[in-house]
Design a protein around this motif. Structure first.
Motif, PDB file in Angstrom:
ATOM      1  N   HIS A   2      47.635  40.307  76.503  1.00 48.70           N
ATOM      2  CA  HIS A   2      47.458  39.065  77.262  1.00 48.70           C
ATOM      3  C   HIS A   2      48.834  38.710  77.834  1.00 48.70           C
ATOM      4  CE1 HIS A   2      45.930  34.618  77.532  1.00 48.70           C
ATOM      5  NE2 HIS A   2      46.301  35.121  78.684  1.00 48.70           N
ATOM      6  N   LEU A   4      51.273  36.408  80.187  1.00 47.43           N
ATOM      7  CA  LEU A   4      51.451  35.121  80.860  1.00 47.43           C
ATOM      8  C   LEU A   4      52.534  35.287  81.922  1.00 47.43           C
ATOM      9  CD1 LEU A   4      51.208  31.959  81.120  1.00 47.43           C
ATOM     10  CD2 LEU A   4      53.069  31.840  79.445  1.00 47.43           C
ATOM     11  N   LYS A  37      44.489  40.907  80.041  1.00 47.13           N
ATOM     12  CA  LYS A  37      44.173  39.571  80.515  1.00 47.13           C
ATOM     13  C   LYS A  37      45.463  38.986  81.096  1.00 47.13           C
ATOM     14  CE  LYS A  37      42.210  35.392  78.586  1.00 47.13           C
ATOM     15  NZ  LYS A  37      41.957  34.663  77.356  1.00 47.13           N
ATOM     16  N   THR A  39      47.288  35.468  82.659  1.00 48.77           N
ATOM     17  CA  THR A  39      47.260  34.037  82.967  1.00 48.77           C
ATOM     18  C   THR A  39      48.501  33.721  83.793  1.00 48.77           C
ATOM     19  OG1 THR A  39      46.118  33.538  80.891  1.00 48.77           O
ATOM     20  CG2 THR A  39      47.229  31.693  82.001  1.00 48.77           C
ATOM     21  N   LYS A  51      42.495  24.956  88.311  1.00 46.94           N
ATOM     22  CA  LYS A  51      42.308  26.231  87.607  1.00 46.94           C
ATOM     23  C   LYS A  51      41.392  27.115  88.430  1.00 46.94           C
ATOM     24  CE  LYS A  51      40.540  28.109  83.245  1.00 46.94           C
ATOM     25  NZ  LYS A  51      39.996  27.785  81.927  1.00 46.94           N
ATOM     26  N   VAL A  53      39.634  31.261  88.441  1.00 50.00           N
ATOM     27  CA  VAL A  53      39.482  32.518  87.693  1.00 50.00           C
ATOM     28  C   VAL A  53      39.045  33.614  88.657  1.00 50.00           C
ATOM     29  CG1 VAL A  53      38.268  33.654  85.781  1.00 50.00           C
ATOM     30  CG2 VAL A  53      38.855  31.225  85.611  1.00 50.00           C
ATOM     31  N   THR A  58      43.478  34.478  85.381  1.00 49.76           N
ATOM     32  CA  THR A  58      43.257  33.023  85.414  1.00 49.76           C
ATOM     33  C   THR A  58      44.518  32.370  85.962  1.00 49.76           C
ATOM     34  OG1 THR A  58      41.850  33.191  83.467  1.00 49.76           O
ATOM     35  CG2 THR A  58      42.698  30.998  84.003  1.00 49.76           C
ATOM     36  N   ILE A  60      46.405  28.778  86.429  1.00 42.18           N
ATOM     37  CA  ILE A  60      46.427  27.354  86.066  1.00 42.18           C
ATOM     38  C   ILE A  60      47.548  26.719  86.883  1.00 42.18           C
ATOM     39  CG2 ILE A  60      46.821  25.707  84.185  1.00 42.18           C
ATOM     40  CD1 ILE A  60      45.873  28.065  82.298  1.00 42.18           C
ATOM     41  N   LYS A  81      49.390  28.230  72.564  1.00 40.64           N
ATOM     42  CA  LYS A  81      48.545  29.376  72.938  1.00 40.64           C
ATOM     43  C   LYS A  81      49.237  30.676  72.497  1.00 40.64           C
ATOM     44  CE  LYS A  81      45.834  27.127  76.360  1.00 40.64           C
ATOM     45  NZ  LYS A  81      46.521  25.860  76.474  1.00 40.64           N
ATOM     46  N   TYR A  83      50.254  34.564  73.551  1.00 48.59           N
ATOM     47  CA  TYR A  83      50.398  35.593  74.603  1.00 48.59           C
ATOM     48  C   TYR A  83      51.144  36.771  73.987  1.00 48.59           C
ATOM     49  CZ  TYR A  83      49.539  31.399  77.348  1.00 48.59           C
ATOM     50  OH  TYR A  83      49.006  30.231  77.832  1.00 48.59           O
TER      51      TYR A  83
END
Length: 368
Positions: A2, A4, A37, A39, A51, A53, A58, A60, A81, A83
């Motif tokens: 994931h 970020l 993934k 973000t 936001k 997707v 994603t 934000i 969160k 990451y």
């Protein structure tokens, strides 16, 4: 994984116009394998959702009138969160605060130029401190990587590079060659209207070109922060008596059409050009390209193979000579544009950029 990605504070991702850093973030994220993934936290602007997707990506968006407020909103958004990796684009000063919130997460800084590691944006000492807190520093060219290693020898073991790319479906050559009843020779420039982009050199070169190619004219796409500089350029064009069309900001979706409107693209950068995305876009569009032998540009353009390089790039005459070659030698022009497209397809797609980034992060992941 994931991932970020923290974007700079000025322009939303994806950008409405300009914003080459934000454009790169968006294109790379979309091309990262859907097994991962992504973000992105970016600047919010009216008419943009907070936001959105897109498959495995994603975005934000947060407010912030200035850098400090934006960063504080970013930190609030990501707090608590998890990451696997955090990438900060072009803002080394963000590392300190992000590191404080995520003491154990690998952080990388993706640099798109030398601007934010040099005065007046920061001091060398401060930049060294900021970069030392990151696990990995990525430049967008070998030239930028070498500059970083030379400037910050203490962190040279952490510095890598990843070339940027281009959307090969959007930027493609025109389907049929233009009938030369419109026998104008159109020279293109795209970029911000700022002194280090070398527009005055190109204008003076255009005047010289017109002595042997009277139909030559110059189209300039790009906006300016300072109105005064644009007025200066317009005045210069008048005093040189050359036909120049200022297109102003051209939206991303209109840029492919802009490239296809030209017979030659010129990038006369006078300061260190870390990568020069416009060259890759022009080459993908099948436009013969002439550029300064400067910074990361020779990593993309190989002289007389897929474009022409100007070593003495302060000299309008040196640029004029190469532009005249393209105007007068259609066989050479066709060869260069064909080779440029092939080279961009094999080396400079966004997928190539994303997969190199993935393998860097994968390799680093196993070292943790």
């Amino acid at each position: 994984m994931h991932l970020l990605i923290i974007a700079p504070e000025q322009i939303p991702v994806p950008p409405p116009v300009g914003g080459s850093v934000e454009h790169c973030i968006y294109q790379i994220a979309k091309q990262i394998s859907p097994n991962h993934k992504v973000t992105i936290v970016s600047r919010w602007r009216a008419n943009y959702p907070k936001k959105s997707v897109h498959g495995h990506v994603t975005i934000i968006r947060v407010g912030g009138q200035n850098r400090k407020k934006y960063l504080s909103n970013v930190l609030k958004t990501i707090k608590g969160k998890h990451y696997d990796r955090i990438q900060i684009d072009n803002r080394p000063t963000f590392v300190h605060a992000v590191r404080a919130s995520f003491p154990h997460t690998p952080i990388s800084v993706f640099l798109h130029s030398t601007t934010f590691i040099s005065p007046p944006m920061t001091t060398r000492k401060q930049a060294a401190r900021d970069l030392a807190r990151a696990n990995l520093i990525i430049g967008n060219s070998l030239s930028l990587q070498k500059h970083l290693k030379r400037t910050f020898p203490n962190i040279k073991h952490k510095v890598r590079f990843v070339h940027l790319g281009v959307n090969l479906h959007q930027f493609r050559p025109k389907t049929k060659s233009r009938s030369h009843s419109s026998s104008r020779f159109v020279i293109l420039f795209a970029g911000r209207l700022i002194p280090r982009k070398g527009i005055p050199v190109l204008m003076k070169a255009t005047r010289i070109v017109r002595r042997s190619v009277p139909s030559a004219r110059l189209y300039i796409a790009g906006g300016t922060g300072k109105q005064g500089y644009k007025s200066y350029l317009k005045k210069l064009a008048r005093s040189l008596r050359i036909p120049v069309t200022f297109r102003g900001y051209v939206s991303r979706s209109q840029m492919p059409k802009f490239y296809r409107s030209g017979d030659c693209f010129v990038c006369p950068s006078q300061g260190h050009e870390a990568f020069g995305l416009v060259n890759v876009e022009a080459m993908a569009s099948g436009v013969p390209t002439v550029a300064s032998r400067n910074g990361g540009i020779p990593e993309i353009i190989k002289h007389q193979h897929n474009g022409l390089l100007v070593t003495n790039y302060r000299s309008p005459k040196a640029f004029a000579e190469q532009i005249i070659r393209i105007a007068k030698q259609p066989v050479l022009a066709a060869q260069l544009s064909k080779q440029a497209r092939l080279d961009v397809q094999s080396k400079f797609s966004w997928r190539a950029t994303a997969s190199k980034l993935e393998s860097l992060y994968g390799a680093e992941h196993t070292n943790h």
